[in-house]
Design a protein around this motif. Structure first.
Motif, PDB file in Angstrom:
ATOM      1  N   ALA A   1       0.075   7.919   5.276  1.00 46.62           N
ATOM      2  CA  ALA A   1       1.019   6.774   5.159  1.00 46.62           C
ATOM      3  C   ALA A   1       2.515   6.932   4.518  1.00 46.62           C
ATOM      4  CB  ALA A   1       0.217   5.864   4.491  1.00 46.62           C
ATOM      5  N   VAL A   2       2.476   7.835   3.417  1.00 46.53           N
ATOM      6  CA  VAL A   2       3.664   8.191   2.949  1.00 46.53           C
ATOM      7  C   VAL A   2       4.764   8.902   3.747  1.00 46.53           C
ATOM      8  CG1 VAL A   2       4.576   9.861   1.044  1.00 46.53           C
ATOM      9  CG2 VAL A   2       2.599   8.669   0.302  1.00 46.53           C
ATOM     10  N   LYS A   3       4.138   9.902   4.574  1.00 47.96           N
ATOM     11  CA  LYS A   3       4.790  10.553   5.396  1.00 47.96           C
ATOM     12  C   LYS A   3       5.526   9.421   6.332  1.00 47.96           C
ATOM     13  CE  LYS A   3       4.621  13.455   9.909  1.00 47.96           C
ATOM     14  NZ  LYS A   3       3.543  14.121  10.557  1.00 47.96           N
ATOM     15  N   GLN A   4       4.594   8.560   6.887  1.00 43.77           N
ATOM     16  CA  GLN A   4       5.320   7.528   7.718  1.00 43.77           C
ATOM     17  C   GLN A   4       6.286   6.487   6.969  1.00 43.77           C
ATOM     18  OE1 GLN A   4       2.336   5.424  10.251  1.00 43.77           O
ATOM     19  NE2 GLN A   4       0.882   6.910   9.655  1.00 43.77           N
TER      20      GLN A   4
ATOM     21  N   PRO B   1      -3.822  -9.724  -5.388  1.00 47.11           N
ATOM     22  CA  PRO B   1      -3.375  -9.796  -6.515  1.00 47.11           C
ATOM     23  C   PRO B   1      -2.499  -8.537  -6.958  1.00 47.11           C
ATOM     24  CG  PRO B   1      -5.595 -10.545  -6.700  1.00 47.11           C
ATOM     25  CD  PRO B   1      -5.301  -9.799  -5.348  1.00 47.11           C
ATOM     26  N   LYS B   2      -2.870  -7.429  -7.009  1.00 47.56           N
ATOM     27  CA  LYS B   2      -2.264  -6.302  -7.343  1.00 47.56           C
ATOM     28  C   LYS B   2      -1.702  -5.373  -6.154  1.00 47.56           C
ATOM     29  CE  LYS B   2      -5.271  -5.448 -11.446  1.00 47.56           C
ATOM     30  NZ  LYS B   2      -6.410  -4.593 -11.971  1.00 47.56           N
ATOM     31  N   ALA B   3      -0.535  -4.486  -6.367  1.00 50.52           N
ATOM     32  CA  ALA B   3      -0.042  -3.540  -5.551  1.00 50.52           C
ATOM     33  C   ALA B   3      -0.980  -2.418  -5.425  1.00 50.52           C
ATOM     34  CB  ALA B   3       1.575  -3.368  -5.997  1.00 50.52           C
ATOM     35  N   GLY B   4      -0.732  -1.699  -4.401  1.00 51.60           N
ATOM     36  CA  GLY B   4      -1.435  -0.299  -4.353  1.00 51.60           C
ATOM     37  C   GLY B   4      -2.106  -0.053  -3.141  1.00 51.60           C
ATOM     38  N   GLY B   5      -2.641  -1.342  -2.423  1.00 54.20           N
ATOM     39  CA  GLY B   5      -3.464  -1.130  -1.477  1.00 54.20           C
ATOM     40  C   GLY B   5      -4.599  -0.301  -1.657  1.00 54.20           C
TER      41      GLY B   5
ATOM     42  N   GLY C   1       0.867  -1.114  -0.041  1.00 55.08           N
ATOM     43  CA  GLY C   1       0.127   0.015   0.005  1.00 55.08           C
ATOM     44  C   GLY C   1       0.809   1.066   0.055  1.00 55.08           C
ATOM     45  N   PRO C   2       0.283   2.160   0.301  1.00 49.11           N
ATOM     46  CA  PRO C   2       1.098   3.859  -0.005  1.00 49.11           C
ATOM     47  C   PRO C   2       2.475   3.675   0.843  1.00 49.11           C
ATOM     48  CG  PRO C   2      -1.177   4.322   0.267  1.00 49.11           C
ATOM     49  CD  PRO C   2      -1.281   2.711   0.313  1.00 49.11           C
ATOM     50  N   ALA C   3       2.144   3.289   2.456  1.00 47.82           N
ATOM     51  CA  ALA C   3       3.609   3.293   3.242  1.00 47.82           C
ATOM     52  C   ALA C   3       4.537   2.133   2.598  1.00 47.82           C
ATOM     53  CB  ALA C   3       3.049   2.711   4.559  1.00 47.82           C
ATOM     54  N   GLY C   4       3.935   0.970   2.433  1.00 49.10           N
ATOM     55  CA  GLY C   4       4.775   0.085   2.003  1.00 49.10           C
ATOM     56  C   GLY C   4       5.669   0.524   0.408  1.00 49.10           C
TER      57      GLY C   4
END
Length: 463
Positions: free
Chosen positions: A429-432, A175-179, A151-154
């Motif tokens: 999540a991006v910040k973290q 099945p897909k990335a992106g969360g 997802g966004p953090a990962g």
């Protein structure tokens, strides 16, 4: 096509043309001329309040100035260097309560710069013709990092650590990335499969191997990851959905809103997606609004969103609530679900208790009412499932971390919705993820003992 008058849940309630109009981009992009005109409204403030209000710390005046100069690629570089998911964030970030609210223009004349649309203009122009890569990967460090949750953090951690030369194995249960960017957003907010395009660009830096369909706790364990990798990052999101009070089995027609939204985002042919004639959505957050609006756009005749508290208590922003009303959704407040009405195991309605605010909290007044419905979507929140990460310290039901994302287990970091104290936003999540990536990079560059790691966590979490 099934006619609108057919009772119950069915597909094809709209024509193909109506589906196309209904799910078109709800915020059209700026033209190049419009973007330059809007950018020239910027004062290019020193120590800009808009930048300070951005969780991802994007230098807003800097990228806007580049747009004004016709340098869209340069603007995109400023954005993506700070936020690798800047394209999606430009579409879904609640800028009206963050950067645009803080804009000096907003304070002066009540009309902030359209920062989100300018950010989208720059990133869209870049992704349409990326040309030479913006970022290049460093030489291999020989270090390996496992990231659980794409997802966004990962994704943020993966990109930053790959650029630093580390080898990344990125695991995700889906099945897909992106969360949530791929599975949790309304189609009209993020159209044309943009999250997948953004993920493809993010992974193109190299050094990141995606492993879809791998679930922590079933296909691999946290102990195995700690043994095999130099560092582990957990971006697990919220896998559990909250339940309504009561143990009565739910009739056909009752669904989780998150599943409804995820299936709708992955649907290739909207004419085949079933929707009820009368839909009730239970909840008051962004998920509830997204589900309700999309039910209406799919052709439901009546859609009612019901929330147990007042309008000002809703987690959905004022802008989202207004959007729901514009789309034909009826909002009702001070009502909590009591039971689902049914005939032969098929939903016929939802009975609610009228709630009353008191000094002791919200209580049932004793009055009830029933809304006819053949479909009900539950959007009453999600929770973290701690079983796959047993042994990690929790706080308020989510993973406890310090400001750098360190957990109580040495060598394990975490970020995003699975962690306590976040905003449950993509940009947060991006910040973290950025904070955790910096901390992991430092730990890999300067070896530290397990005891030192544990001490750092304890000092930060109790200091």
């Amino acid at each position: 096509m099934t006619t609108l008058d057919t009772p119950g849940i069915c597909s094809g309630r709209q024509t193909p043309a109506e589906f196309t109009r209904a799910f078109a981009d709800c915020t059209p992009p700026l033209s190049p001329v419009q973007a330059v005109i809007e950018a020239e409204r910027c004062y290019y403030c020193f120590d800009a309040p808009c930048t300070r209000a951005c969780p991802a710390e994007i230098d807003v005046p800097s990228f806007i100035q580049r747009i004004a100069q016709g340098n869209d690629r340069g603007a995109a570089e400023v954005i993506l260097r700070a936020n690798v998911l800047g394209g999606t964030c430009s579409r879904v970030c609640p800028t009206e309560t963050l950067c645009e609210q803080a804009c000096v223009r907003n304070v002066q004349d009540g009309r902030p710069l359209e920062i989100a649309r300018l950010q989208r203009h720059a990133t869209d122009r870049y992704f349409a013709a990326p040309g030479k890569p913006l970022f290049s990967r460093a030489a291999s460090s020989g270090k390996r990092v496992a990231i659980v949750g794409a997802g966004p953090a990962g994704l943020t951690v993966a990109h930053h650590l790959a650029l630093a030369g580390h080898e990344i194995d990125l695991f995700d249960a889906r099945p897909k990335a992106g969360g949530l960017n791929e599975y949790g957003l309304a189609r009209y907010k993020v159209a044309d499969d943009f999250p997948a395009q953004e993920v493809a660009w993010l992974l193109s830096v190299g050094g990141i191997t995606l492993h879809p369909g791998v679930r922590l706790g079933q296909d691999l364990t946290l102990s195995q990851l700690r043994d095999r990798y130099d560092a582990v990052f957990l971006g697990l999101g919220l896998a559990g959905v909250n339940a309504l009070d009561g143990d009565a089995p739910e009739p056909q027609g009752v669904r989780e809103a998150v599943d409804f939204i995820a299936e709708l985002r992955q649907c290739a042919d909207l004419s085949q997606f079933p929707i009820g004639r009368s839909v009730v959505v239970i909840g008051g957050g962004m998920t509830a609004v997204d589900a309700a609006v999309q039910a209406k756009k799919l052709g439901a005749r009546e859609v009612t969103l019901v929330y147990r508290r007042g309008e000002t208590d809703m987690k959905a922003s004022d802008k989202e609530q207004q959007w729901a009303r514009q789309c034909g959704v009826t909002l009702r407040h001070w009502a909590a679900p009591l039971r689902f009405e049914q005939t032969e195991n098929r939903l016929t309605g939802v009975t609610f208790s009228v709630m009353t605010p008191t000094a002791q909290g919200v209580i049932a007044s004793g009055e009830t009412f029933t809304l006819a419905a053949d479909m009900a979507l539950k959007a009453i929140g999600q929770h973290y499932d701690p079983q796959p990460t047993a042994g990690i310290q929790l706080l308020q039901g989510r993973i406890a971390t310090d400001e750098s994302g360190r957990t109580s287990l040495p060598g394990v970091w975490a970020g995003g919705d699975c962690c306590a104290g976040g905003l449950d936003l993509t940009v947060d999540a991006v910040k973290q993820g950025k904070a955790a990536a910096r901390s992991i990079a430092l730990a890999l560059a300067i070896p530290q003992s397990d005891a030192a790691n544990a001490t750092l966590f304890q000092e930060s979490s109790h200091g």
